[in-house]
Design an enzyme around this catalytic site. Structure first.
Site, PDB file in Angstrom:
ATOM      1  CD  GLU A 113      -2.937  -1.125   0.133  1.00 53.30           C
ATOM      2  OE1 GLU A 113      -3.082  -0.076  -0.528  1.00 53.30           O
ATOM      3  OE2 GLU A 113      -3.582  -2.168  -0.077  1.00 53.30           O
ATOM      4  NE  ARG A 129     -17.666  -5.451   1.949  1.00 54.85           N
ATOM      5  CZ  ARG A 129     -17.722  -6.686   2.437  1.00 54.85           C
ATOM      6  NH1 ARG A 129     -18.860  -7.322   2.539  1.00 54.85           N
ATOM      7  NH2 ARG A 129     -16.602  -7.304   2.827  1.00 54.85           N
ATOM      8  CG  HIS A 163      -4.479  -5.236   1.763  1.00 50.52           C
ATOM      9  ND1 HIS A 163      -4.742  -3.883   1.686  1.00 50.52           N
ATOM     10  CD2 HIS A 163      -5.299  -5.720   2.750  1.00 50.52           C
ATOM     11  CE1 HIS A 163      -5.672  -3.582   2.590  1.00 50.52           C
ATOM     12  NE2 HIS A 163      -6.021  -4.671   3.250  1.00 50.52           N
TER      13      HIS A 163
END
Ligand code: PCA
Length: 195
Positions: free
Chosen positions: A79, A89, A164
């Site tokens: 990142e 979410r 990630h």
């Protein structure tokens, strides 16, 4: 030299998280001249960074690499930036689900990793490793952790970043592509520790 490597607990109904597996099953105590320490973090907006900070204070590392999983990634994904925003979410593992708010009220909008992504990509291309740069860590727990980690390590001159990981083959769900945890570790070792 000492490196601290963090992984996250499973979340969103999954039984495993490759970032946790890497820390608990694969991470050696040393690589080259580097001593390695690991820590597992709760998937909690509020508690992830304080847990990492405690480990930073305990181990006094020169380098901190935080890891999490992102099911839509197919390569090890460094990142570039953490942003000052939380929007979820799904609730975190403690039931907190921010609907859109800043992490730090008067904080900068974004903060870059202090890892040299150019070097990382040069090595990856040379060794044909499955690595990419991502320009968004999302707005969930991983992004908040990265944002707070970069803010902290900038003050302390610690080199730090967030990566990630793609899902591992053992994970629930239909991901077209996955990477095994040992393969992820070999990749990270090459780009971070030149080993
Ligand atoms: N991934 C989540 C949080 C924990 C993890 O492994 C994220 O991308 O925010």
């Amino acid at each position: 030299m000492k490196a601290l490597i963090s992984g996250f607990e499973p979340f969103d109904g999954d039984a495993i998280n490759p970032s946790k597996e890497l820390v608990t099953q694969v991470l050696p105590q040393k690589v080259g001249d580097w001593e390695l320490e690991g820590v597992i973090l709760p998937v909690s907006f509020e508690r992830a960074f304080p847990t990492l900070k405690e480990a930073i204070e305990l181990h006094q590392p020169d380098l901190v690499l935080a890891m999490g999983v992102a099911k839509n990634r197919i390569q090890v994904s460094f990142e570039r930036i953490g942003i000052n925003w939380m929007e979820a979410r799904i609730p975190d593992n403690e039931g907190f689900q921010p609907k859109g708010q800043k992490i730090i009220k008067d904080g900068p909008d974004g903060i870059f990793t202090s890892l040299s992504l150019t070097n990382i990509m040069d090595i990856s291309r040379e060794k044909k490793l499955s690595v990419e740069i991502s320009n968004s860590a999302g707005t969930y727990v991983c992004n908040r952790l990265m944002y707070e980690l970069q803010m902290h390590s900038q003050k302390r001159s610690i080199s730090s970043g967030f990566v990630h990981l793609p899902p591992c083959p053992e994970m629930r769900g239909e991901s077209l592509k996955s990477m095994s945890v040992p393969e992820v570790w070999e990749t990270l070792k090459s780009v971070l520790f030149f080993s």
